[in-house]
Design an enzyme around this catalytic site. Structure first.
Site, PDB file in Angstrom:
ATOM      1  N   ASN A  16       0.832  -1.216   0.000  1.00 44.89           N
ATOM      2  CA  ASN A  16       0.000   0.000   0.000  1.00 44.89           C
ATOM      3  C   ASN A  16       0.857   1.253   0.000  1.00 44.89           C
ATOM      4  OD1 ASN A  16      -3.043  -0.498   0.113  1.00 44.89           O
ATOM      5  ND2 ASN A  16      -2.275  -2.039   1.544  1.00 44.89           N
ATOM      6  N   HIS A 111      -8.225  -1.125   5.569  1.00 41.30           N
ATOM      7  CA  HIS A 111      -8.550  -2.414   6.198  1.00 41.30           C
ATOM      8  C   HIS A 111      -9.188  -3.336   5.154  1.00 41.30           C
ATOM      9  CE1 HIS A 111      -9.486  -5.177   9.436  1.00 41.30           C
ATOM     10  NE2 HIS A 111     -10.668  -5.352   8.856  1.00 41.30           N
TER      11      HIS A 111
HETATM   12  C1  GRF Z   1      -3.239  -5.002   3.825  1.00 41.58           C
HETATM   13  O1  GRF Z   1      -4.134  -6.026   3.495  1.00 41.58           O
HETATM   14  C2  GRF Z   1      -3.886  -3.992   4.741  1.00 41.58           C
HETATM   15  O2  GRF Z   1      -5.223  -3.774   4.448  1.00 41.58           O
HETATM   16  C3  GRF Z   1      -3.760  -4.685   6.064  1.00 41.58           C
HETATM   17  O3  GRF Z   1      -2.492  -5.282   6.042  1.00 41.58           O
HETATM   18  C4  GRF Z   1      -2.103  -5.522   4.701  1.00 41.58           C
HETATM   19  C5  GRF Z   1      -0.832  -4.777   4.477  1.00 41.58           C
HETATM   20  O4  GRF Z   1      -0.294  -5.006   3.200  1.00 41.58           O
HETATM   21  N1  GRF Z   1      -4.000  -3.739   7.146  1.00 41.58           N
HETATM   22  P1  GRF Z   1       0.936  -4.111   2.697  1.00 41.58           P
HETATM   23  O5  GRF Z   1       1.967  -4.137   3.807  1.00 41.58           O
HETATM   24  O6  GRF Z   1       0.435  -2.737   2.398  1.00 41.58           O
HETATM   25  O7  GRF Z   1       1.423  -4.821   1.463  1.00 41.58           O
END
Ligand code: GRF
Length: 231
Positions: A16, A111
């Site tokens: 993300n 989330h």
């Molecule tokens: C994502 O699914 C986010 O929604 C959750 O943890 C995961 C993190 O993924 N809170 P990244 O570290 O952004 O790849």
């Protein structure tokens, strides 16, 4: 001048965070990432930040006496870096009011479920275990509860026959990246409005003026048709 000065908190992979960095680089998000903080050393997200030339800090949570100590250090680092908004991008720790009061209505979380369904850890497995046919992801402002803060935007994702946790998580993740960037771009445009609760002790509501914040069902993991303006 970019209109969002972001601090991004991570605990792991950082996909993300990468979506944010890519959107900024492509001119799709009017923001700058001032600092990336990880509570775990050596994670992939830190390498992603370093590759993009973003300052990083590791604050190992076990080195602090309590949550408040961690939060005080994180707030100080973010302020020093000039961050005025905070994104929790796979950050696997709860924040105290010490942190939240330092950035009122300015801490954003992504989330992987349609909240208020399936808060907390492993939302994708919770959705499978429950047998829902539609799940998704939510971008919301953070309050003192676990995934309870005012919702900014949601995207729906189908649960397909034969899905396991990883297949479903991957399909949701595609939408997380798109939804997070889109929500941040609305914040950068100054569209956020907070309406206090009408009832005493009730929840505040967040409204994003002038756009449709419900993204449709993403069949098979393909991006949904753009909704609203600025798509
Ligand atoms: C994502 O699914 C986010 O929604 C959750 O943890 C995961 C993190 O993924 N809170 P990244 O570290 O952004 O790849």
């Amino acid at each position: 001048m970019p209109s969002l000065d972001l601090g991004v908190l991570i605990s792991g992979r950082g996909s993300n965070l990468q979506a944010i960095l890519d959107a900024i680089a492509a001119g799709r998000l009017d923001a700058r990432v001032r600092l990336v903080i990880s509570n775990r050393p050596g994670v992939e997200g830190l390498a992603r930040a370093e590759r993009a030339g973003i300052p990083t800090r590791v604050l190992p949570h076990q080195e602090f006496a309590d949550r408040d100590g961690f939060d005080t250090a994180a707030v100080a680092a973010l302020r020093e870096a000039g961050a005025t908004w905070v994104v929790l991008a796979g950050f696997m720790r709860l924040l105290t009011t010490t942190f939240l009061d330092a950035f009122p209505h300015r801490v954003v979380n992504i989330h992987p479920s349609l909240l208020p369904s399936f808060p907390g850890v492993d939302a994708q497995q919770q959705a499978l275990d429950h047998g829902v046919r539609i799940t998704g992801c939510t971008v919301h402002l953070v309050d003192a509860g676990t995934d309870t803060g005012p919702i900014l935007a949601q995207a729906a994702v189908p649960v397909l026959e034969g899905d396991d946790r990883d297949a479903l998580a991957a399909r949701i993740l595609v939408q997380e990246h798109a939804l997070l960037v889109r929500a941040l771009s609305w914040l950068a445009e100054g569209r956020l409005q907070i309406a206090p609760s009408a009832a005493p002790g009730g929840r505040a509501r967040a409204t994003i003026a002038g756009v449709d914040t419900a993204l449709g069902l993403a069949q098979g993991g393909r991006a949904p048709e753009p909704v609203g303006e600025g798509a």
